[in-house]
Write a protein that holds these residues in place. Structure first.
Motif, PDB file in Angstrom:
ATOM      1  N   LEU A  24      38.561  34.466  31.025  1.00 16.49           N
ATOM      2  CA  LEU A  24      38.554  35.031  32.438  1.00 16.49           C
ATOM      3  C   LEU A  24      37.904  34.010  32.833  1.00 16.49           C
ATOM      4  CD1 LEU A  24      39.858  37.780  32.838  1.00 16.49           C
ATOM      5  CD2 LEU A  24      41.017  36.696  33.525  1.00 16.49           C
ATOM      6  N   LEU A  25      36.167  33.721  32.479  1.00 14.15           N
ATOM      7  CA  LEU A  25      35.611  32.826  33.602  1.00 14.15           C
ATOM      8  C   LEU A  25      36.229  31.600  33.692  1.00 14.15           C
ATOM      9  CD1 LEU A  25      32.762  32.230  34.644  1.00 14.15           C
ATOM     10  CD2 LEU A  25      32.087  32.388  31.914  1.00 14.15           C
ATOM     11  N   ARG A  26      36.838  30.761  32.723  1.00 12.85           N
ATOM     12  CA  ARG A  26      36.845  29.709  32.686  1.00 12.85           C
ATOM     13  C   ARG A  26      37.816  29.305  33.388  1.00 12.85           C
ATOM     14  NH1 ARG A  26      36.509  30.239  27.194  1.00 12.85           N
ATOM     15  NH2 ARG A  26      38.350  29.831  26.823  1.00 12.85           N
ATOM     16  N   LEU A  64      49.623  30.936  33.462  1.00 14.08           N
ATOM     17  CA  LEU A  64      50.322  30.508  32.105  1.00 14.08           C
ATOM     18  C   LEU A  64      48.814  30.878  31.137  1.00 14.08           C
ATOM     19  CD1 LEU A  64      53.376  29.417  30.345  1.00 14.08           C
ATOM     20  CD2 LEU A  64      52.161  27.987  29.912  1.00 14.08           C
ATOM     21  N   LEU A  65      48.195  30.185  31.338  1.00  8.04           N
ATOM     22  CA  LEU A  65      47.479  30.511  30.802  1.00  8.04           C
ATOM     23  C   LEU A  65      46.757  31.509  30.582  1.00  8.04           C
ATOM     24  CD1 LEU A  65      45.281  27.504  31.780  1.00  8.04           C
ATOM     25  CD2 LEU A  65      46.784  27.439  29.501  1.00  8.04           C
ATOM     26  N   ASP A  66      47.115  32.349  31.517  1.00  7.14           N
ATOM     27  CA  ASP A  66      46.168  34.301  31.509  1.00  7.14           C
ATOM     28  C   ASP A  66      47.379  34.383  31.076  1.00  7.14           C
ATOM     29  OD1 ASP A  66      44.879  36.251  32.493  1.00  7.14           O
ATOM     30  OD2 ASP A  66      45.589  35.828  34.946  1.00  7.14           O
ATOM     31  N   HIS A  67      47.934  34.509  30.585  1.00  2.57           N
ATOM     32  CA  HIS A  67      49.830  35.392  30.370  1.00  2.57           C
ATOM     33  C   HIS A  67      49.181  34.783  29.636  1.00  2.57           C
ATOM     34  CE1 HIS A  67      53.347  36.109  28.601  1.00  2.57           C
ATOM     35  NE2 HIS A  67      53.567  37.083  29.528  1.00  2.57           N
ATOM     36  N   ARG A  68      48.826  33.913  28.491  1.00  2.00           N
ATOM     37  CA  ARG A  68      48.590  33.822  26.829  1.00  2.00           C
ATOM     38  C   ARG A  68      47.810  34.431  26.678  1.00  2.00           C
ATOM     39  NH1 ARG A  68      50.306  27.757  25.792  1.00  2.00           N
ATOM     40  NH2 ARG A  68      49.826  28.263  23.690  1.00  2.00           N
ATOM     41  N   ALA A  69      46.893  34.470  27.522  1.00  2.67           N
ATOM     42  CA  ALA A  69      45.441  34.655  26.354  1.00  2.67           C
ATOM     43  C   ALA A  69      45.607  36.247  27.525  1.00  2.67           C
ATOM     44  CB  ALA A  69      44.260  34.827  27.550  1.00  2.67           C
ATOM     45  N   THR A  70      46.650  37.359  27.046  1.00  3.70           N
ATOM     46  CA  THR A  70      46.290  38.400  27.901  1.00  3.70           C
ATOM     47  C   THR A  70      47.005  39.673  26.589  1.00  3.70           C
ATOM     48  OG1 THR A  70      45.863  38.552  30.255  1.00  3.70           O
ATOM     49  CG2 THR A  70      46.226  40.441  29.921  1.00  3.70           C
ATOM     50  N   GLU A 129      49.628  44.277  33.212  1.00  2.00           N
ATOM     51  CA  GLU A 129      49.376  43.850  33.600  1.00  2.00           C
ATOM     52  C   GLU A 129      50.075  41.940  33.128  1.00  2.00           C
ATOM     53  OE1 GLU A 129      45.436  40.976  33.280  1.00  2.00           O
ATOM     54  OE2 GLU A 129      45.289  43.633  32.604  1.00  2.00           O
ATOM     55  N   ARG A 130      50.529  41.722  31.711  1.00  2.00           N
ATOM     56  CA  ARG A 130      50.704  41.069  31.313  1.00  2.00           C
ATOM     57  C   ARG A 130      52.277  40.485  32.313  1.00  2.00           C
ATOM     58  NH1 ARG A 130      52.710  38.692  26.515  1.00  2.00           N
ATOM     59  NH2 ARG A 130      51.915  37.099  26.040  1.00  2.00           N
ATOM     60  N   ARG A 131      52.772  41.419  32.328  1.00  2.00           N
ATOM     61  CA  ARG A 131      54.581  41.351  33.363  1.00  2.00           C
ATOM     62  C   ARG A 131      54.309  41.104  34.297  1.00  2.00           C
ATOM     63  NH1 ARG A 131      55.435  45.068  29.678  1.00  2.00           N
ATOM     64  NH2 ARG A 131      55.607  47.040  31.195  1.00  2.00           N
ATOM     65  N   ALA A 166      53.208  36.635  34.928  1.00  2.00           N
ATOM     66  CA  ALA A 166      54.106  36.089  34.434  1.00  2.00           C
ATOM     67  C   ALA A 166      55.013  35.849  34.886  1.00  2.00           C
ATOM     68  CB  ALA A 166      55.636  36.703  32.971  1.00  2.00           C
ATOM     69  N   PHE A 167      55.579  37.143  36.496  1.00  2.00           N
ATOM     70  CA  PHE A 167      55.895  37.105  37.698  1.00  2.00           C
ATOM     71  C   PHE A 167      55.187  36.646  38.967  1.00  2.00           C
ATOM     72  CE2 PHE A 167      56.277  38.824  41.809  1.00  2.00           C
ATOM     73  CZ  PHE A 167      57.473  38.611  42.079  1.00  2.00           C
ATOM     74  N   ASN A 168      53.748  36.144  38.468  1.00  2.00           N
ATOM     75  CA  ASN A 168      53.143  35.162  39.279  1.00  2.00           C
ATOM     76  C   ASN A 168      53.189  33.993  39.468  1.00  2.00           C
ATOM     77  OD1 ASN A 168      51.107  35.441  41.563  1.00  2.00           O
ATOM     78  ND2 ASN A 168      50.216  34.696  40.063  1.00  2.00           N
ATOM     79  N   GLY A 169      53.736  34.005  37.881  1.00  2.00           N
ATOM     80  CA  GLY A 169      53.566  32.312  37.542  1.00  2.00           C
ATOM     81  C   GLY A 169      54.989  32.013  38.128  1.00  2.00           C
ATOM     82  N   LEU A 170      55.965  32.776  37.809  1.00  2.00           N
ATOM     83  CA  LEU A 170      57.328  32.534  37.778  1.00  2.00           C
ATOM     84  C   LEU A 170      57.474  31.768  39.011  1.00  2.00           C
ATOM     85  CD1 LEU A 170      60.232  31.736  37.548  1.00  2.00           C
ATOM     86  CD2 LEU A 170      60.354  34.284  36.956  1.00  2.00           C
TER      87      LEU A 170
END
Length: 193
Positions: free
Chosen positions: A19-21, A62-68, A73-75, A78-82
Motif C-alpha cells: 500500500l505504501l508503494r 487492479l494491483l491493490d485487488h491482487r495484493a489484498t 474490501e477486495r470486492r 474490484a468495483f472501483n477498478g471496473l
C-alpha cells in the motif's frame, strides 16, 4: 486492553508495504501539471490525459485487488477498478462533445469512486494499516467535488481547470497516506526489535 508488542503478521507487513508503494505511485501531481497546460480546449491531448487519469486508477485498483486478501474490501476495490475503466471510456466519448459532458462524467466518477474509497478506508482502519484519515478525507472530498463538477457543468462557461486542482489534491492525500503508512511501518519494526 493489552499493550503487548507482538510482531505484525508477514501478510499484514507485506500489504502495508504494498500500500505504501501504491499510494506513492498514485500521486497524480505529474498528471495535474500536464493537464493544467492542456485543458484550454478539449482537444486530442486533453482527451488523452482525461482518459489516462482513470486508467491509472484502474491499474492501481487492479494491483491493490491482487495484493489484498479475500474480503468484502477486495470486492469494493474490484468495483472501483471496473468503474475507473468505464470512466476512462466515458471520458473518451465525452471529450468529443466538449467541456460540460466531460465535467458530468468526471463528476459522476468522482462521486462513486470517492464513496468506494471511503468504504475501503473504513475497512482498512486498524493497528496494522493505521487510521486511514488521508484516504477517508480524500474519498469524502472526491464525493463532494463530484457533486460540484456536475453543478458547474450546467452553468455558463464551465471550465476543466478544476480537474487539475482535483488531481493535485488527490495526489497530495495519497502521498500523505503513504507517509503515514511508512511511519506506522517503521514504528511497528522498532517496537518488535
Amino acid at each position: 486492553m493489552s499493550t503487548q508488542t507482538s510482531a505484525p503478521a508477514p501478510a499484514a507487513t507485506g500489504e502495508r508495504s504494498f500500500l505504501l508503494r501504491l499510494y506513492l505511485s498514485r500521486g497524480a501531481l505529474a498528471w495535474a501539471l500536464a493537464f493544467a497546460a492542456a485543458n484550454e480546449d478539449v482537444d486530442a491531448v486533453a482527451t488523452t490525459l482525461l482518459v489516462a487519469y482513470p486508467l491509472i486508477d484502474a491499474v492501481s485498483s487492479l494491483l491493490d485487488h491482487r495484493a489484498t486478501p479475500n474480503s468484502p474490501e477486495r470486492r469494493v476495490i474490484a468495483f472501483n477498478g471496473l468503474l475507473s475503466a468505464l470512466a476512462a471510456v466515458a471520458l473518451g466519448i465525452a471529450g468529443a462533445d466538449g467541456v460540460a459532458p466531460v465535467l458530468h462524467v468526471f463528476g459522476a466518477w468522482a462521486i462513486v469512486s470517492g464513496t468506494a474509497q471511503v468504504i475501503v478506508g473504513v475497512r482498512r482502519r486498524g493497528p496494522e494499516l493505521g487510521k486511514q484519515w488521508p484516504t477517508l478525507i480524500s474519498g469524502g472530498l472526491s464525493f463532494l467535488v463530484g457533486i460540484t463538477y456536475n453543478i458547474q457543468a450546467v452553468r455558463d462557461n464551465p471550465s476543466l481547470e478544476v480537474l487539475s486542482v482535483y488531481a493535485t489534491g488527490g495526489g497530495v492525500w495519497f502521498m500523505l497516506q503513504a507517509l503515514l503508512l511508512g511511519w506506522k511501518s517503521r514504528r511497528l519494526r522498532t517496537r518488535t526489535t
